[in-house]
Scaffold this active site. Structure first.
Site, PDB file in Angstrom:
ATOM      1  N   ASP A  40     -20.331  27.140  13.304  1.00 50.20           N
ATOM      2  CA  ASP A  40     -19.292  27.663  14.198  1.00 50.20           C
ATOM      3  C   ASP A  40     -19.768  28.950  14.875  1.00 50.20           C
ATOM      4  OD1 ASP A  40     -16.881  27.553  15.480  1.00 50.20           O
ATOM      5  OD2 ASP A  40     -15.706  28.392  13.833  1.00 50.20           O
ATOM      6  N   GLY A  41     -19.240  29.180  16.064  1.00 53.88           N
ATOM      7  CA  GLY A  41     -19.517  30.437  16.764  1.00 53.88           C
ATOM      8  C   GLY A  41     -20.474  30.315  17.935  1.00 53.88           C
ATOM      9  N   GLY A  43     -19.955  29.176  20.941  1.00 50.00           N
ATOM     10  CA  GLY A  43     -19.309  29.591  22.185  1.00 50.00           C
ATOM     11  C   GLY A  43     -19.201  31.102  22.273  1.00 50.00           C
ATOM     12  N   HIS A  57     -24.509  26.203  22.468  1.00 47.78           N
ATOM     13  CA  HIS A  57     -24.754  24.940  21.750  1.00 47.78           C
ATOM     14  C   HIS A  57     -26.254  24.625  21.706  1.00 47.78           C
ATOM     15  CE1 HIS A  57     -20.539  24.476  21.463  1.00 47.78           C
ATOM     16  NE2 HIS A  57     -20.309  24.111  22.705  1.00 47.78           N
ATOM     17  N   SER A  85     -16.058  17.358  15.842  1.00 48.14           N
ATOM     18  CA  SER A  85     -14.879  16.898  15.108  1.00 48.14           C
ATOM     19  C   SER A  85     -14.040  15.976  15.984  1.00 48.14           C
ATOM     20  CB  SER A  85     -14.037  18.099  14.662  1.00 48.14           C
ATOM     21  OG  SER A  85     -13.299  18.616  15.756  1.00 48.14           O
ATOM     22  N   ASN A  88     -12.479  17.923  18.603  1.00 46.26           N
ATOM     23  CA  ASN A  88     -13.280  18.564  19.651  1.00 46.26           C
ATOM     24  C   ASN A  88     -13.200  17.839  21.004  1.00 46.26           C
ATOM     25  OD1 ASN A  88     -15.841  19.711  17.326  1.00 46.26           O
ATOM     26  ND2 ASN A  88     -14.159  20.867  18.232  1.00 46.26           N
ATOM     27  N   TRP A  89     -12.620  16.633  21.042  1.00 43.57           N
ATOM     28  CA  TRP A  89     -12.395  15.938  22.316  1.00 43.57           C
ATOM     29  C   TRP A  89     -11.433  16.732  23.198  1.00 43.57           C
ATOM     30  CZ3 TRP A  89     -15.693  12.204  23.358  1.00 43.57           C
ATOM     31  CH2 TRP A  89     -16.226  11.426  22.329  1.00 43.57           C
ATOM     32  N   ARG A  91     -11.694  19.679  24.094  1.00 43.16           N
ATOM     33  CA  ARG A  91     -12.411  20.669  24.921  1.00 43.16           C
ATOM     34  C   ARG A  91     -12.601  20.149  26.344  1.00 43.16           C
ATOM     35  NH1 ARG A  91     -16.525  23.783  20.863  1.00 43.16           N
ATOM     36  NH2 ARG A  91     -14.979  24.102  19.225  1.00 43.16           N
ATOM     37  N   LEU A 215     -11.237  25.055   6.923  1.00 43.09           N
ATOM     38  CA  LEU A 215     -12.040  23.838   6.826  1.00 43.09           C
ATOM     39  C   LEU A 215     -12.079  23.059   8.133  1.00 43.09           C
ATOM     40  CD1 LEU A 215     -11.053  22.498   3.287  1.00 43.09           C
ATOM     41  CD2 LEU A 215     -13.204  23.555   3.965  1.00 43.09           C
ATOM     42  N   SER A 216     -11.093  23.299   9.013  1.00 38.23           N
ATOM     43  CA  SER A 216     -11.023  22.554  10.280  1.00 38.23           C
ATOM     44  C   SER A 216     -11.246  21.057  10.078  1.00 38.23           C
ATOM     45  CB  SER A 216     -12.019  23.124  11.304  1.00 38.23           C
ATOM     46  OG  SER A 216     -11.744  24.486  11.546  1.00 38.23           O
TER      47      SER A 216
HETATM   48  C1  IPE Z   1     -15.151  23.020  13.591  1.00 34.18           C
HETATM   49  O1  IPE Z   1     -15.246  24.046  14.494  1.00 34.18           O
HETATM   50  C2  IPE Z   1     -15.817  21.792  14.137  1.00 34.18           C
HETATM   51  C3  IPE Z   1     -17.261  21.816  14.172  1.00 34.18           C
HETATM   52  C4  IPE Z   1     -18.009  22.770  13.710  1.00 34.18           C
HETATM   53  C5  IPE Z   1     -17.857  20.652  14.764  1.00 34.18           C
HETATM   54  P1  IPE Z   1     -14.100  24.323  15.578  1.00 34.18           P
HETATM   55  O2  IPE Z   1     -14.555  25.489  16.337  1.00 34.18           O
HETATM   56  O3  IPE Z   1     -13.804  23.083  16.343  1.00 34.18           O
HETATM   57  O4  IPE Z   1     -12.839  24.656  14.658  1.00 34.18           O
HETATM   58  P2  IPE Z   1     -11.539  25.496  14.968  1.00 34.18           P
HETATM   59  O5  IPE Z   1     -10.917  24.918  16.212  1.00 34.18           O
HETATM   60  O6  IPE Z   1     -11.953  26.910  15.173  1.00 34.18           O
HETATM   61  O7  IPE Z   1     -10.680  25.337  13.750  1.00 34.18           O
HETATM   62  C1  IPE Z   2     -19.383  25.246  17.037  1.00 37.58           C
HETATM   63  O1  IPE Z   2     -19.265  26.318  17.908  1.00 37.58           O
HETATM   64  C2  IPE Z   2     -19.986  24.030  17.687  1.00 37.58           C
HETATM   65  C3  IPE Z   2     -19.076  22.901  17.858  1.00 37.58           C
HETATM   66  C4  IPE Z   2     -17.826  22.856  17.501  1.00 37.58           C
HETATM   67  C5  IPE Z   2     -19.643  21.729  18.499  1.00 37.58           C
HETATM   68  P1  IPE Z   2     -17.984  26.488  18.809  1.00 37.58           P
HETATM   69  O2  IPE Z   2     -18.172  25.731  20.082  1.00 37.58           O
HETATM   70  O3  IPE Z   2     -16.758  26.110  18.053  1.00 37.58           O
HETATM   71  O4  IPE Z   2     -18.009  28.034  19.108  1.00 37.58           O
HETATM   72  P2  IPE Z   2     -16.777  29.029  19.090  1.00 37.58           P
HETATM   73  O5  IPE Z   2     -16.091  28.854  17.777  1.00 37.58           O
HETATM   74  O6  IPE Z   2     -15.894  28.631  20.234  1.00 37.58           O
HETATM   75  O7  IPE Z   2     -17.376  30.373  19.261  1.00 37.58           O
HETATM   76 MG    MG Z   3     -15.447  27.125  16.920  1.00 31.23          MG
END
Ligand code: IPE
Ligand code: IPE
Ligand code: MG
Length: 260
Positions: A40-41, A43, A57, A85, A88-89, A91, A215-216
């Site tokens: 995570d992180g 973005g 990414h 996940s 994540n669709w 987005r 845990l998302s």
């Molecule tokens: C969890 O991260 C999904 C993946 C790492 C693939 P997200 O960034 O989607 O989770 P939330 O929205 O912060 O809970």
């Molecule tokens: C995790 O990073 C990667 C995926 C979910 C694919 P994010 O895209 O969730 O990055 P943040 O949490 O928005 O910083």
């Molecule tokens: Mg994230």
């Protein structure tokens, strides 16, 4: 024995000065067999540099590559990465498309190297909804690397813990309706045997980066007794030293599984 394991790892790994102290503090005889990562992180990491999220990414792929390489040299048997996940669709279309492109291009870029390194490539989740190209490429990569035994790497693609439980319950429902099983045969074991993680041991250690403590929807069943470790570092900045710190923290935990 412990010394032998350590020496073998040291022969394979190139340690940076900051890695050394924590590396030596770890008891390599009791390393987790399965480490799962909620990456995570990406973005936020990109945004902090004034770059688009997709830049984060791409940088995140390099961390996956490094973690697989490092874990392959440690006594870790399985690594799982939460890559996309079922939520994540939601987005933007641009980001989803960029991620899909990245899954394909990264697999193509690293496949030969992973194969040579002895990595067995796999996935969990419903990959069929991610487009024919991705499904084909991952199926071929899985087939090509199925005899590799150095480390088993799974990507969680179009995965969520709840969706996986729903499909397990459905499969059991079909068997029940067809008279193949009785209600009493719906047990923890049979549910587990219908999850897409059925070939994986439960992760002893779950690491989530970027400071988020949730845990998302990841491995809800499997993480019942996993040790959770939260790192404040964004995924593209997660390095060997952070992995070692997580393993060391894991070793300091007292795992009780409901006992005394
Ligand atoms: C969890 O991260 C999904 C993946 C790492 C693939 P997200 O960034 O989607 O989770 P939330 O929205 O912060 O809970
Ligand atoms: C995790 O990073 C990667 C995926 C979910 C694919 P994010 O895209 O969730 O990055 P943040 O949490 O928005 O910083
Ligand atoms: Mg994230």
């Amino acid at each position: 024995m412990a010394q032998q394991i350590k020496e073998q790892i040291l022969k394979d790994l190139i340690l940076l000065p900051e890695d050394t102290e924590v590396f030596h503090a770890i008891d390599w005889e009791s390393c987790p067999q399965h480490i799962a990562f909620i990456m995570d992180g990406n973005g936020r990491w990109a945004k902090a540099q004034g770059k688009p999220r997709t830049y984060g990414h791409s940088a995140g792929v390099r961390t996956v590559h490094e973690m697989v390489e490092v874990c392959g040299k440690l006594p870790v048997r399985h690594v799982t990465f939460y890559a996309f996940s079922t939520e994540n669709w939601k987005r933007s279309e641009t980001e989803v498309r960029a991620l899909m492109g990245l899954f394909s291009s990264s697999l193509r870029k690293y496949l030969d190297e992973l194969e040579t390194q002895g990595v067995r490539i796999d996935w969990i989740g419903d990959i069929s909804a991610m487009g024919g190209q991705i499904e084909k490429e991952f199926t071929e990569a899985k087939e090509r690397t199925k005899h590799n035994s150095r480390i088993h790497m799974s990507l969680a693609l179009n995965y969520s813990g709840r969706a996986d439980l729903v499909s397990a319950v459905r499969a059991l429902g079909v068997k029940l309706r067809n008279g193949e099983i009785s209600p009493l045969e719906i047990t923890e074991e049979s549910i587990q045997n219908h999850l897409s993680t059925r070939f994986l041991p439960e992760p002893e250690l779950l690491i989530r980066t970027s400071g988020e403590m949730r845990l998302s929807n990841f491995m809800l069943w499997e993480c019942a007794y996993s040790e959770l470790y939260f790192s404040s570092v964004h995924w593209p900045d997660f390095k060997k030293v952070h992995l070692f710190e997580a393993i060391l923290a894991y070793q300091k935990r007292q795992r009780r599984f409901g006992g005394e």
